[in-house]
Design an enzyme around this catalytic site. Structure first.
Site, PDB file in Angstrom:
ATOM      1  N   LYS A 126       0.810  -1.222   0.000  1.00 34.64           N
ATOM      2  CA  LYS A 126       0.000   0.000   0.000  1.00 34.64           C
ATOM      3  C   LYS A 126       0.840   1.267   0.000  1.00 34.64           C
ATOM      4  O   LYS A 126       0.330   2.343  -0.305  1.00 34.64           O
ATOM      5  CB  LYS A 126      -0.947   0.009   1.208  1.00 34.64           C
ATOM      6  CG  LYS A 126      -2.073  -0.996   1.091  1.00 34.64           C
ATOM      7  CD  LYS A 126      -3.202  -0.651   2.036  1.00 34.64           C
ATOM      8  CE  LYS A 126      -4.395  -1.547   1.836  1.00 34.64           C
ATOM      9  NZ  LYS A 126      -5.465  -1.291   2.808  1.00 34.64           N
ATOM     10  N   LYS A 136      -4.922  -9.859  -5.625  1.00 33.73           N
ATOM     11  CA  LYS A 136      -6.153 -10.294  -4.960  1.00 33.73           C
ATOM     12  C   LYS A 136      -7.332  -9.388  -5.335  1.00 33.73           C
ATOM     13  O   LYS A 136      -7.137  -8.195  -5.630  1.00 33.73           O
ATOM     14  CB  LYS A 136      -5.966 -10.367  -3.434  1.00 33.73           C
ATOM     15  CG  LYS A 136      -6.083  -9.070  -2.699  1.00 33.73           C
ATOM     16  CD  LYS A 136      -6.213  -9.280  -1.184  1.00 33.73           C
ATOM     17  CE  LYS A 136      -6.236  -7.916  -0.503  1.00 33.73           C
ATOM     18  NZ  LYS A 136      -6.378  -7.916   0.914  1.00 33.73           N
ATOM     19  N   LYS A 157     -11.818  -4.508  -2.822  1.00 37.04           N
ATOM     20  CA  LYS A 157     -12.881  -3.505  -2.948  1.00 37.04           C
ATOM     21  C   LYS A 157     -12.314  -2.129  -3.240  1.00 37.04           C
ATOM     22  O   LYS A 157     -13.025  -1.240  -3.673  1.00 37.04           O
ATOM     23  CB  LYS A 157     -13.781  -3.485  -1.710  1.00 37.04           C
ATOM     24  CG  LYS A 157     -13.067  -3.412  -0.355  1.00 37.04           C
ATOM     25  CD  LYS A 157     -14.081  -3.492   0.750  1.00 37.04           C
ATOM     26  CE  LYS A 157     -13.693  -3.932   2.129  1.00 37.04           C
ATOM     27  NZ  LYS A 157     -12.453  -4.470   2.522  1.00 37.04           N
TER      28      LYS A 157
HETATM   29  P1  TYM Z   1     -10.447  -6.662   4.685  1.00 41.19           P
HETATM   30  O1  TYM Z   1     -11.487  -5.640   4.950  1.00 41.19           O
HETATM   31  O2  TYM Z   1      -9.441  -6.403   3.635  1.00 41.19           O
HETATM   32  O3  TYM Z   1     -11.145  -8.039   4.328  1.00 41.19           O
HETATM   33  C1  TYM Z   1     -12.122  -8.632   5.163  1.00 41.19           C
HETATM   34  C2  TYM Z   1     -12.003 -10.144   5.133  1.00 41.19           C
HETATM   35  O4  TYM Z   1     -12.140 -10.598   3.788  1.00 41.19           O
HETATM   36  C3  TYM Z   1     -11.000 -11.388   3.437  1.00 41.19           C
HETATM   37  N1  TYM Z   1     -10.682 -11.100   2.039  1.00 41.19           N
HETATM   38  C4  TYM Z   1     -10.531 -12.027   1.097  1.00 41.19           C
HETATM   39  N2  TYM Z   1     -10.614 -13.359   1.141  1.00 41.19           N
HETATM   40  C5  TYM Z   1     -10.407 -14.028  -0.015  1.00 41.19           C
HETATM   41  N3  TYM Z   1     -10.129 -13.413  -1.191  1.00 41.19           N
HETATM   42  C6  TYM Z   1     -10.053 -12.066  -1.271  1.00 41.19           C
HETATM   43  N4  TYM Z   1      -9.790 -11.475  -2.417  1.00 41.19           N
HETATM   44  C7  TYM Z   1     -10.251 -11.302  -0.096  1.00 41.19           C
HETATM   45  N5  TYM Z   1     -10.238  -9.979   0.177  1.00 41.19           N
HETATM   46  C8  TYM Z   1     -10.490  -9.882   1.477  1.00 41.19           C
HETATM   47  C9  TYM Z   1      -9.885 -10.925   4.360  1.00 41.19           C
HETATM   48  O5  TYM Z   1      -8.909 -11.907   4.529  1.00 41.19           O
HETATM   49  C10 TYM Z   1     -10.635 -10.653   5.630  1.00 41.19           C
HETATM   50  O6  TYM Z   1     -10.826 -11.819   6.396  1.00 41.19           O
HETATM   51  N6  TYM Z   1      -7.080  -6.223   8.345  1.00 41.19           N
HETATM   52  C11 TYM Z   1      -8.390  -6.746   8.030  1.00 41.19           C
HETATM   53  C12 TYM Z   1      -9.506  -6.222   8.906  1.00 41.19           C
HETATM   54  C13 TYM Z   1      -9.303  -6.397  10.382  1.00 41.19           C
HETATM   55  C14 TYM Z   1      -9.372  -7.607  11.096  1.00 41.19           C
HETATM   56  C15 TYM Z   1      -9.185  -7.251  12.478  1.00 41.19           C
HETATM   57  C16 TYM Z   1      -9.587  -8.932  10.750  1.00 41.19           C
HETATM   58  C17 TYM Z   1      -9.074  -5.406  11.267  1.00 41.19           C
HETATM   59  N7  TYM Z   1      -8.999  -5.912  12.545  1.00 41.19           N
HETATM   60  C18 TYM Z   1      -9.181  -8.215  13.469  1.00 41.19           C
HETATM   61  C19 TYM Z   1      -9.581  -9.884  11.762  1.00 41.19           C
HETATM   62  C20 TYM Z   1      -9.381  -9.521  13.105  1.00 41.19           C
HETATM   63  C21 TYM Z   1      -8.714  -6.383   6.585  1.00 41.19           C
HETATM   64  O7  TYM Z   1      -8.180  -5.489   6.017  1.00 41.19           O
HETATM   65  O8  TYM Z   1      -9.742  -7.077   6.040  1.00 41.19           O
END
Ligand code: TYM
Length: 325
Positions: A111, A190, A193
């Site tokens: 990023k 990947k 969004k």
């Molecule tokens: P985020 O918002 O990017 O994504 C949310 C969840 O979706 C999964 N994910 C995917 N899985 C498969 N293929 C994809 N292309 C894909 N894109 C996203 C992510 O693995 C995630 O499970 N850092 C985290 C948010 C967070 C979090 C936490 C998660 C903040 N605090 C505490 C767990 C526990 C994130 O950016 O997710």
């Protein structure tokens, strides 16, 4: 009952990557675990967000959590910034983090690469994530494969804190929910969004026409075989993964079904399947999005989370000497 915590950023409308990689599994997990599902808006602002859009995305995410089938009697749904303990513990976790280990995070590198004015928040994103998880004595964190490194760091920070100050944090287990869903335009990247190329992802709120168009224009590999082979046919393998997760059919049986039929027939069925899964979710979503129910659920969620977070926050403050005796 064991405790589960997971979070999703309200940084755009959720994609089927988020759904198939995370949310869909949350619905099953809620029956066997005590679950907390967070809308992590403080993580979202580590990169610039339009304030009105951010507010709307939070509401949409809450409505989507409910529309996919999270039962608010079983799961707590809440917004991170409405529970100040997250930011408070995050500061303490930052103070036990080393700059070097934060700079080594692949998400930070991806990023920040080639950008001017990278926020300090992007660097300290992982200690905030550790705080989210550790505050609730979480046993298991279900996430997509892209979050593995952050979870490893969470365990490292918890262990470091426990050794340096007091043994108060549970070291959470990571539960990787499945294969990463890749961009429809570039199978090396990947599905995200926040991708500027909207043809790369299918949003959970895309209409039938858009879904069909995006799937039909998805990149494919050189021959016409619908065969799973990540190394040599990454694009079609990604579409097969999506098909398999949406239909709960084994990849091998899908391969058999499309033997000799080529990409055209496969893509057209995949588009139909995607629409058939998303349509009922969208219908429920729009009912919720316009109702007061979302606000009621979020209010109740923040009450529950604030009550629960207090105990460990206090213990951490005591351990570090951040309170008067
Ligand atoms: P985020 O918002 O990017 O994504 C949310 C969840 O979706 C999964 N994910 C995917 N899985 C498969 N293929 C994809 N292309 C894909 N894109 C996203 C992510 O693995 C995630 O499970 N850092 C985290 C948010 C967070 C979090 C936490 C998660 C903040 N605090 C505490 C767990 C526990 C994130 O950016 O997710």
């Amino acid at each position: 009952m064991k405790k589960i915590f997971s979070g999703i950023q309200p940084s755009g409308t959720l994609t089927i990557g988020n759904y198939l990689g995370a949310m869909k599994h949350f619905v099953d997990l809620q029956h066997d675990y005590e679950c907390m599902f967070c809308i992590v808006d403080q993580h979202a602002i580590t990169v610039p967000q339009d304030p009105d859009e951010l507010r709307d995305h939070k509401r949409k995410l809450a409505a989507l959590y409910m529309a996919v089938g999270l039962d608010v009697n079983k799961s707590t749904i809440f917004i991170q910034s409405e529970v100040p303990a997250h930011a408070q513990l995050a500061w303490m976790m930052q103070c036990v983090s080393y700059i070097g280990e934060l700079e080594r995070m692949t998400q930070f590198k991806d990023k920040s690469e080639g950008k001017n004015g990278v926020s300090a928040g992007l660097l300290t994103y992982p200690p905030l994530m550790a705080a989210d998880i550790l505050l609730y004595g979480t046993d298991i964190v279900p996430v997509g494969d892209d979050q593995r490194q952050h979870l490893e760091l969470t365990r490292t920070l918890a262990d470091r804190f426990n050794r340096q100050y007091a043994d108060i944090f549970t070291l959470p287990e990571t539960k990787i929910l499945g294969r990463r869903i890749m961009s429809l335009q570039n199978p090396e990247k990947k599905m995200s969004k926040s991708d500027a190329n909207t043809k790369g992802f299918i949003s959970m709120l895309d209409d039938e026409k858009t879904i069909t168009k995006k799937i039909k224009s998805a990149v494919t590999d050189s021959d016409q075989d619908v065969r799973f082979d990540v190394e040599n046919k990454p694009a079609i393998s990604n579409l097969l993964t999506i098909y398999s997760l949406l239909s709960t059919q084994e990849v091998s049986s899908i391969e058999k079904e499309y033997e000799g039929k080529g990409y055209g027939a496969f893509k057209s069925d995949l588009a139909e399947l995607t629409v058939s899964v998303l349509t009922p979710i969208q219908k429920r979503f729009y009912e919720l999005y316009e109702s007061d129910e979302v606000d009621n659920v979020l209010d109740a969620g923040s009450d529950t989370a604030n009550k629960q977070a207090r105990t460990l926050l206090q213990k951490a403050e005591e351990a570090m000497g951040l309170h008067r005796t």
